[in-house]
Scaffold this motif. Structure first.
Motif, mmCIF file in Angstrom:
data_model
loop_
_atom_site.group_PDB
_atom_site.id
_atom_site.type_symbol
_atom_site.label_atom_id
_atom_site.label_comp_id
_atom_site.label_asym_id
_atom_site.label_seq_id
_atom_site.Cartn_x
_atom_site.Cartn_y
_atom_site.Cartn_z
ATOM 1 N N MET A 1 -2.737 0.353 -3.442
ATOM 2 C CA MET A 1 -1.912 0.826 -2.328
ATOM 3 C C MET A 1 -2.681 0.655 -1.021
ATOM 4 O O MET A 1 -3.832 1.091 -0.890
ATOM 5 C CB MET A 1 -1.533 2.296 -2.535
ATOM 6 C CG MET A 1 -0.542 2.822 -1.522
ATOM 7 S SD MET A 1 -0.104 4.548 -1.905
ATOM 8 C CE MET A 1 1.030 4.885 -0.574
ATOM 9 N N LYS A 2 -2.050 0.029 -0.040
ATOM 10 C CA LYS A 2 -2.738 -0.281 1.210
ATOM 11 C C LYS A 2 -3.149 0.981 1.968
ATOM 12 O O LYS A 2 -4.176 0.995 2.648
ATOM 13 C CB LYS A 2 -1.853 -1.165 2.085
ATOM 14 C CG LYS A 2 -1.583 -2.545 1.482
ATOM 15 C CD LYS A 2 -0.663 -3.368 2.364
ATOM 16 C CE LYS A 2 -0.392 -4.738 1.737
ATOM 17 N NZ LYS A 2 0.531 -5.554 2.560
ATOM 18 N N LEU B 1 -6.541 2.120 1.023
ATOM 19 C CA LEU B 1 -7.621 1.340 1.616
ATOM 20 C C LEU B 1 -7.942 1.854 3.024
ATOM 21 O O LEU B 1 -9.115 1.983 3.405
ATOM 22 C CB LEU B 1 -7.237 -0.145 1.662
ATOM 23 C CG LEU B 1 -7.031 -0.828 0.308
ATOM 24 C CD1 LEU B 1 -6.579 -2.276 0.512
ATOM 25 C CD2 LEU B 1 -8.323 -0.798 -0.500
ATOM 26 N N ILE B 2 -6.893 2.145 3.787
ATOM 27 C CA ILE B 2 -7.087 2.722 5.123
ATOM 28 C C ILE B 2 -7.767 4.079 5.003
ATOM 29 O O ILE B 2 -8.680 4.412 5.778
ATOM 30 C CB ILE B 2 -5.742 2.865 5.852
ATOM 31 C CG1 ILE B 2 -5.131 1.487 6.136
ATOM 32 C CG2 ILE B 2 -5.907 3.637 7.150
ATOM 33 C CD1 ILE B 2 -5.862 0.695 7.188
ATOM 34 N N SER C 1 -3.016 -6.985 11.190
ATOM 35 C CA SER C 1 -3.287 -7.023 9.750
ATOM 36 C C SER C 1 -1.990 -6.885 8.969
ATOM 37 O O SER C 1 -0.990 -6.409 9.501
ATOM 38 C CB SER C 1 -4.259 -5.902 9.371
ATOM 39 O OG SER C 1 -3.677 -4.642 9.620
ATOM 40 N N LEU D 1 -0.444 -4.838 7.355
ATOM 41 C CA LEU D 1 -0.236 -3.432 7.042
ATOM 42 C C LEU D 1 1.031 -2.941 7.744
ATOM 43 O O LEU D 1 1.272 -3.285 8.900
ATOM 44 C CB LEU D 1 -1.425 -2.591 7.514
ATOM 45 C CG LEU D 1 -2.768 -2.797 6.806
ATOM 46 C CD1 LEU D 1 -3.869 -2.056 7.552
ATOM 47 C CD2 LEU D 1 -2.701 -2.303 5.367
ATOM 48 N N ARG D 2 1.797 -2.168 7.030
ATOM 49 C CA ARG D 2 2.957 -1.543 7.659
ATOM 50 C C ARG D 2 2.502 -0.300 8.420
ATOM 51 O O ARG D 2 1.468 0.287 8.120
ATOM 52 C CB ARG D 2 3.992 -1.172 6.596
ATOM 53 C CG ARG D 2 4.646 -2.380 5.934
ATOM 54 C CD ARG D 2 5.542 -1.969 4.792
ATOM 55 N NE ARG D 2 4.779 -1.351 3.711
ATOM 56 C CZ ARG D 2 5.297 -0.966 2.552
ATOM 57 N NH1 ARG D 2 6.599 -1.114 2.336
ATOM 58 N NH2 ARG D 2 4.545 -0.411 1.622
ATOM 59 N N ASP E 1 1.840 2.662 6.343
ATOM 60 C CA ASP E 1 0.583 2.603 5.600
ATOM 61 C C ASP E 1 -0.577 3.062 6.472
ATOM 62 O O ASP E 1 -1.484 3.776 6.006
ATOM 63 C CB ASP E 1 0.319 1.178 5.107
ATOM 64 C CG ASP E 1 1.307 0.732 4.048
ATOM 65 O OD1 ASP E 1 1.763 1.600 3.276
ATOM 66 O OD2 ASP E 1 1.630 -0.465 3.991
ATOM 67 N N GLY F 1 -2.481 6.417 5.539
ATOM 68 C CA GLY F 1 -3.893 6.262 5.218
ATOM 69 C C GLY F 1 -4.776 7.135 6.092
ATOM 70 O O GLY F 1 -5.709 7.799 5.615
#
Length: 240
Positions: free
Chosen positions: A1-2, A5-6, A89, A91-92, A95, A99
């Motif tokens: 899940m992105k 990562l954040i 990036s 990324l939404r 996200d 994050g």
């Protein structure tokens, strides 16, 4: 899940810098002083009363900690000019917001965990209900989650961390003081303001060791709405 990562990147930033530890240390020290002076001090009290006062003061310090932890989440990205890198990036916006929030909540949970020695001190000299402790800490985490989400929204609105802290504090104080408006207005407005109160209406049951579904739902809804608003702010800025 992105979003995770954040969150991992943001949390490592908290753990590598001194400012996060300073915030936790200062607020934890103040919480300890209040606990010693007002919860343990004075006339002899029952353990349940001491615990109730501990959660009363800890709730205020949890809100303060949320403001200082959340002020850097998105405002720092704008202040340092790194927000366009996040936009470029894959990324939404949700996200990014989720994050950042998860990292802040993990760090806030670390602070809440560090207060556990205070109920243990009560256990040394008295009897402590584990249910009371569990309910109180659940309330602190839910209150912290809602406050941190509001702080994330404030951080999304502000251009720098100082403005983010001020904006978040104003919004949180407004939510806390809704109970005053409930006292001076008539129904149905009084019921609306009372239901919106961040602390007075919804935290005291946790403080007393009780868990009501309506209070849990309230804090979850405030968290969701604030994060949703922060996401919309990022989306609006992306297309400027």
């Amino acid at each position: 899940m992105k979003a995770l990562l954040i969150a991992r990147r943001e949390l490592s930033g908290y753990l590598r810098t001194l400012s996060g530890y300073v915030v936790i240390a200062v607020i934890l020290a103040l919480n300890g002083l209040f606990f010693n002076a007002y919860a343990l001090g004075g006339a002899s009290k029952r353990s349940a009363e001491v615990l109730s006062q501990f959660f009363y003061y800890s709730s205020g310090f949890t809100v303060v900690a949320s403001v200082f932890i959340s002020m850097r989440l998105l405002a720092e990205e704008r202040q340092t000019g790194t927000l366009p890198l996040l936009y470029s990036s894959p990324l939404r916006d949700r996200d990014i917001v989720l994050g950042k929030f998860l990292a802040g909540f993990a760090f806030l949970s670390l602070y809440v965990l560090c207060t556990l020695y205070m109920p243990v001190l009560v256990l040394v000299n008295g009897k402590v209900s584990l249910g009371h402790v569990a309910a109180g800490y659940l309330g602190l985490l839910l209150l912290g989650s809602a406050s941190l989400a509001v702080g994330t929204f404030g951080s999304a609105l502000a251009r720098n961390q100082l403005l983010a802290a001020i904006t978040s504090a104003v919004m949180l104080v407004a939510l806390i003081l809704c109970w005053l408006l409930a006292r001076i207005t008539e129904q149905p407005l009084s019921d609306v303001f009372s239901a919106m109160s961040l602390w007075n209406q919804h935290f005291p049951p946790f403080q007393s060791g009780l868990i009501h579904v309506r209070d849990v739902v309230y804090y979850v809804v405030v968290t969701y709405v604030a994060l949703f608003a922060a996401t919309r702010v990022l989306e609006a800025r992306r297309w400027r």
